[in-house]
Motif scaffolding. Structure first.
Motif, PDB file in Angstrom:
ATOM      1  N   GLN A 159      25.709   1.112 -25.877  1.00 54.85           N
ATOM      2  CA  GLN A 159      24.600   0.258 -26.292  1.00 54.85           C
ATOM      3  C   GLN A 159      25.007  -0.762 -27.350  1.00 54.85           C
ATOM      4  OE1 GLN A 159      21.649   3.199 -27.137  1.00 54.85           O
ATOM      5  NE2 GLN A 159      20.813   3.105 -25.067  1.00 54.85           N
ATOM      6  N   GLU A 160      25.853  -0.324 -28.290  1.00 52.55           N
ATOM      7  CA  GLU A 160      26.232  -1.225 -29.385  1.00 52.55           C
ATOM      8  C   GLU A 160      27.353  -2.167 -28.982  1.00 52.55           C
ATOM      9  OE1 GLU A 160      27.045   1.061 -32.841  1.00 52.55           O
ATOM     10  OE2 GLU A 160      25.022   1.881 -32.882  1.00 52.55           O
ATOM     11  N   SER A 161      28.301  -1.625 -28.220  1.00 54.77           N
ATOM     12  CA  SER A 161      29.517  -2.400 -27.965  1.00 54.77           C
ATOM     13  C   SER A 161      29.411  -3.343 -26.769  1.00 54.77           C
ATOM     14  CB  SER A 161      30.689  -1.431 -27.764  1.00 54.77           C
ATOM     15  OG  SER A 161      30.375  -0.540 -26.715  1.00 54.77           O
ATOM     16  N   GLY A 162      28.328  -3.260 -26.009  1.00 52.22           N
ATOM     17  CA  GLY A 162      28.240  -4.073 -24.797  1.00 52.22           C
ATOM     18  C   GLY A 162      28.924  -3.326 -23.672  1.00 52.22           C
ATOM     19  N   SER A 163      28.223  -3.207 -22.555  1.00 52.08           N
ATOM     20  CA  SER A 163      28.742  -2.318 -21.520  1.00 52.08           C
ATOM     21  C   SER A 163      29.468  -3.065 -20.405  1.00 52.08           C
ATOM     22  CB  SER A 163      27.578  -1.518 -20.921  1.00 52.08           C
ATOM     23  OG  SER A 163      28.030  -0.802 -19.809  1.00 52.08           O
ATOM     24  N   PRO A 164      30.676  -2.648 -20.095  1.00 52.98           N
ATOM     25  CA  PRO A 164      31.357  -3.245 -18.938  1.00 52.98           C
ATOM     26  C   PRO A 164      30.776  -2.724 -17.624  1.00 52.98           C
ATOM     27  CG  PRO A 164      32.724  -1.525 -19.887  1.00 52.98           C
ATOM     28  CD  PRO A 164      31.512  -1.641 -20.761  1.00 52.98           C
ATOM     29  N   TYR A 165      29.844  -1.741 -17.720  1.00 54.66           N
ATOM     30  CA  TYR A 165      29.254  -1.141 -16.521  1.00 54.66           C
ATOM     31  C   TYR A 165      27.871  -1.729 -16.219  1.00 54.66           C
ATOM     32  CZ  TYR A 165      32.907   2.050 -17.912  1.00 54.66           C
ATOM     33  OH  TYR A 165      34.105   2.556 -18.288  1.00 54.66           O
ATOM     34  N   ASP A 166      27.450  -2.672 -17.051  1.00 58.05           N
ATOM     35  CA  ASP A 166      26.128  -3.259 -16.910  1.00 58.05           C
ATOM     36  C   ASP A 166      26.060  -4.074 -15.622  1.00 58.05           C
ATOM     37  OD1 ASP A 166      23.674  -4.209 -17.289  1.00 58.05           O
ATOM     38  OD2 ASP A 166      24.023  -5.113 -19.258  1.00 58.05           O
ATOM     39  N   THR A 167      25.088  -3.732 -14.756  1.00 55.77           N
ATOM     40  CA  THR A 167      25.001  -4.435 -13.469  1.00 55.77           C
ATOM     41  C   THR A 167      23.965  -5.562 -13.516  1.00 55.77           C
ATOM     42  OG1 THR A 167      23.431  -2.770 -12.777  1.00 55.77           O
ATOM     43  CG2 THR A 167      25.719  -2.498 -12.043  1.00 55.77           C
ATOM     44  N   LYS A 168      23.309  -5.714 -14.656  1.00 58.90           N
ATOM     45  CA  LYS A 168      22.211  -6.694 -14.704  1.00 58.90           C
ATOM     46  C   LYS A 168      22.652  -7.992 -15.379  1.00 58.90           C
ATOM     47  CE  LYS A 168      19.116  -2.852 -15.335  1.00 58.90           C
ATOM     48  NZ  LYS A 168      18.488  -2.091 -16.406  1.00 58.90           N
ATOM     49  N   ARG A 169      23.806  -8.457 -15.039  1.00 60.55           N
ATOM     50  CA  ARG A 169      24.272  -9.702 -15.653  1.00 60.55           C
ATOM     51  C   ARG A 169      23.791 -10.899 -14.830  1.00 60.55           C
ATOM     52  NH1 ARG A 169      28.554  -8.923 -19.330  1.00 60.55           N
ATOM     53  NH2 ARG A 169      28.979  -6.727 -19.600  1.00 60.55           N
ATOM     54  N   CYS A 170      22.539 -11.232 -14.993  1.00 59.32           N
ATOM     55  CA  CYS A 170      21.979 -12.363 -14.252  1.00 59.32           C
ATOM     56  C   CYS A 170      21.623 -13.485 -15.228  1.00 59.32           C
ATOM     57  CB  CYS A 170      20.708 -11.947 -13.512  1.00 59.32           C
ATOM     58  SG  CYS A 170      21.020 -10.710 -12.259  1.00 59.32           S
ATOM     59  N   GLY A 171      21.745 -14.705 -14.749  1.00 61.28           N
ATOM     60  CA  GLY A 171      21.372 -15.835 -15.599  1.00 61.28           C
ATOM     61  C   GLY A 171      21.785 -17.140 -14.958  1.00 61.28           C
ATOM     62  N   TYR A 172      21.364 -18.224 -15.580  1.00 62.34           N
ATOM     63  CA  TYR A 172      21.712 -19.551 -15.044  1.00 62.34           C
ATOM     64  C   TYR A 172      23.123 -19.936 -15.479  1.00 62.34           C
ATOM     65  CZ  TYR A 172      16.939 -20.172 -13.512  1.00 62.34           C
ATOM     66  OH  TYR A 172      15.743 -20.018 -12.865  1.00 62.34           O
ATOM     67  N   GLU A 173      23.894 -20.439 -14.557  1.00 62.82           N
ATOM     68  CA  GLU A 173      25.244 -20.911 -14.864  1.00 62.82           C
ATOM     69  C   GLU A 173      25.469 -22.246 -14.169  1.00 62.82           C
ATOM     70  OE1 GLU A 173      28.635 -18.291 -14.442  1.00 62.82           O
ATOM     71  OE2 GLU A 173      27.323 -16.559 -14.770  1.00 62.82           O
ATOM     72  N   LEU A 174      26.050 -23.170 -14.899  1.00 63.71           N
ATOM     73  CA  LEU A 174      26.312 -24.487 -14.313  1.00 63.71           C
ATOM     74  C   LEU A 174      27.561 -24.403 -13.451  1.00 63.71           C
ATOM     75  CD1 LEU A 174      24.848 -27.234 -14.562  1.00 63.71           C
ATOM     76  CD2 LEU A 174      26.599 -27.896 -16.230  1.00 63.71           C
ATOM     77  N   ILE A 175      27.377 -24.576 -12.173  1.00 64.66           N
ATOM     78  CA  ILE A 175      28.486 -24.421 -11.234  1.00 64.66           C
ATOM     79  C   ILE A 175      28.832 -25.783 -10.628  1.00 64.66           C
ATOM     80  CG2 ILE A 175      29.227 -23.297  -9.065  1.00 64.66           C
ATOM     81  CD1 ILE A 175      28.813 -21.316 -11.349  1.00 64.66           C
ATOM     82  N   MET A 176      30.108 -26.081 -10.575  1.00 62.06           N
ATOM     83  CA  MET A 176      30.557 -27.347  -9.999  1.00 62.06           C
ATOM     84  C   MET A 176      30.498 -27.241  -8.468  1.00 62.06           C
ATOM     85  SD  MET A 176      34.152 -29.188 -10.741  1.00 62.06           S
ATOM     86  CE  MET A 176      34.394 -30.898 -10.393  1.00 62.06           C
ATOM     87  N   LEU A 177      29.734 -28.107  -7.825  1.00 63.06           N
ATOM     88  CA  LEU A 177      29.618 -28.068  -6.377  1.00 63.06           C
ATOM     89  C   LEU A 177      30.659 -28.961  -5.711  1.00 63.06           C
ATOM     90  CD1 LEU A 177      25.727 -28.258  -6.003  1.00 63.06           C
ATOM     91  CD2 LEU A 177      27.162 -26.221  -5.997  1.00 63.06           C
TER      92      LEU A 177
END
Lengths: 290, 264
Positions: free
Chosen positions: A69-87
């Motif tokens: 919880q404190e250190s940030g989880s490498p097992y977290d599956t909920k990494r969703c968000g907006y990302e600027l992607i070059m098309l």
């Protein structure tokens, strides 16, 4: 690194989960939590869903994840968000993306012979380390298959850690295969020292009065390795004829780490029966490194 | 300046001893002399006389120099004052003793890796070399950071001699010290230990040293050794007639720290 944490519904398995989580925090290992149901008849798909063991496994998953919880989880599956992607050249789009976890956390249930299933899973998963707890009050046993810890420790091709909940580990006593020690082995011991904030004692095995020159040289290398990592180990020499009594004395309070390479002096000195005896009698955790 | 003799071979014990003496050299001005004694093995290899023997001895010395030079070169990176070793043929302990007796050394320092059975340590202390030691000596069991030292008083330990020899050896070193009176028993009513401790503390102050902590500690030799394991140096005084199994000796066997000893 891949860790297989073998569990059942008993409290000693909670300690195995905690120890696995501590190791995973430091190593960002891929982890599988595995329970085995001894009754194969129950293992139809519908029946499996209703098993208490499934609930226990889910609880263990949550327990494992609480350590991140404190250190940030490498097992977290909920990494969703907006990302600027070059098309294309000069064209970008702000896309809503969900990324999978950096590391795997699998929770598995098998049915059948318990120790064989654990060994099969370790082989299939190419595990580097199996972690398991045991009931030390009954000579390091499991509820449904008493000799399981010993069978797993002796049958595994990879390293195995039998965790005890009894005491805080103050010292890691490491009997190394001095003639050929791998970087992974040294690093694993390093992790255990860091996790437990324990002292490290390195034991060199001698046959007769003095250390063999190549063992002596290897001990120098090991000492330098740990000194460079700001760990100051103490060193001790034990004659192979005294090894059993030495380990029996030290296992009262130290985590015993044994390097059991195929050609190691330690493997020649400690037979499977003697390793069984050590696992059974040890009042502290035992780590078999392969 | 103190003058220290360190026997060296191309092994782990010597490597630890060299690194430790270099820690001392950072605290006080130290002249480090190293000696490598190579057994002549004349029984195994019968050698002739005259130039045959002379050539053979020269070869032996060159071989020894190569091994040990490599070790010293490796350590010199952290300890530039390390000089070239003296290389001598003969019985190890005899030659070291000769050098100690003729060289006006302030300190002898040797790597002594602990063994599970205590016999090696005890035998080493009872060896003719240690028994005839003309100066204080340090047995380096492990490479501990020399950041704090402990002066150990106990029943039968001459506190005056302990403090005199310690302060003579470490002169004006900036080294925090503690002073404990070890009673190898369960805690009982206070005896004369507190008073002896106070005398020793006063004596230390007269020499310009202050014990940051001083107390009487109770326990078995093993318990106390474990409790006091963080020290980079333990110093005490031993009687030359070592009593087998005396609690102080058991404590010295059990401790992992380097120990500075002098004979009573």
């Amino acid at each position: 690194m891949r860790i297989l944490c073998a569990v059942d519904e008993n409290s000693y398995s909670e300690y195995a989960i905690r120890e696995t989580a501590r190791l995973a925090i430091n190593t960002w290992a891929n982890v599988t939590i595995l329970a085995v149901h001894h009754d194969t008849a129950l293992m139809t798909r519908a029946a499996a869903r209703d098993l208490d063991l499934v609930e226990t496994l889910r609880r263990y998953r949550e327990l494992f994840l609480t350590h991140f919880q404190e250190s940030g989880s490498p097992y977290d599956t909920k990494r969703c968000g907006y990302e600027l992607i070059m098309l294309a050249n000069g064209v970008w789009e702000d896309l809503y993306l969900c990324r999978s976890s950096m590391k795997e956390l699998k929770v598995r249930l098998r049915a059948g012979n318990m120790s064989k299933s654990i060994l099969a899973e370790a082989k299939k998963d190419a595990s580097d380390l199996i972690v398991l707890g045991c009931d030390h009050d009954k000579g390091c046993t499991w509820k449904h298959e008493a000799a399981l810890p010993k069978k797993v420790v002796n049958g595994a091709n990879c390293s195995a850690l039998v965790v005890t909940a009894r005491k805080k580990i103050k010292e890691i006593l490491c009997c190394l295969d001095q003639e050929s020690v791998s970087q992974e082995t040294l690093e694993m011991v390093n992790q255990m020292v860091t996790i437990h904030k324990a002292r490290l004692k390195i034991v060199g095995l001698s046959k007769g009065k003095e250390l063999k020159p190549d063992v002596d040289k290897s001990m120098q290398f090991i000492l330098d390795y740990y000194l460079a990592r700001e760990i100051t180990p103490s060193i001790s020499i034990v004659d192979t004829s005294e090894l059993e009594s030495f380990l029996a004395q030290e296992s009262e309070q130290a985590l015993i780490a044994l390097v059991m390479g195929k050609k190691s002096l330690l493997s020649k000195t400690l037979s499977k029966k003697k390793v069984d005896k050590l696992v059974e009698a040890s009042r502290s955790s035992v780590l078999i490194l392969r | 300046m103190i003058k220290v003799l360190v026997p060296v071979e191309a092994d782990l014990a010597s490597s630890i001893a060299l690194r430790y003496v270099c820690q001392i050299a950072k605290l006080i001005e130290t002249e480090i002399l190293t000696i490598n004694v190579r057994a002549s093995s004349s029984e195994e290899y019968p050698v002739g006389t005259g130039w045959v023997r002379h050539t053979w001895e020269k070869t032996m010395i060159r071989e020894a120099e190569d091994d040990v030079r490599q070790l010293i070169r490796a350590e010199r990176a952290n300890c530039p004052t390390l000089g070239e070793p003296m290389v001598v043929l003969g019985d190890r302990d005899d030659e070291i003793l000769k050098e100690l007796q003729s060289g006006s050394y302030s300190l002898f320092l040797e790597g002594t890796i602990p063994t599970f059975s205590s016999s090696y340590f005890t035998k080493r202390l009872q060896s003719p070399l240690y028994h005839s030691m003309p100066c204080p000596f340090i047995m380096v069991k492990n490479l501990m950071p020399l950041t704090r030292a402990l002066l150990v008083l106990s029943d039968g330990v001459d506190g005056r001699r302990l403090i005199q020899t310690f302060t003579d050896t470490f002169k004006k070193a900036v080294l925090p010290i503690d002073l404990f009176y070890l009673k190898f028993q369960e805690k009982k009513d206070e005896g004369p230990e507190k008073e002896k401790l106070k005398d020793a503390t006063d004596l230390l102050q007269q020499q310009g040293w202050v014990a940051e902590k001083s107390d009487v500690l109770y326990g078995s030799p093993h318990e106390l050794a474990e409790r006091l394991e963080e020290y980079g140096l333990l110093a005490t005084v031993l009687g030359r007639s070592l009593k087998k199994g005396s609690p102080l000796q058991e404590f010295l066997v059990a401790t992992l720290s380097p120990i500075l000893l002098f004979w009573q």
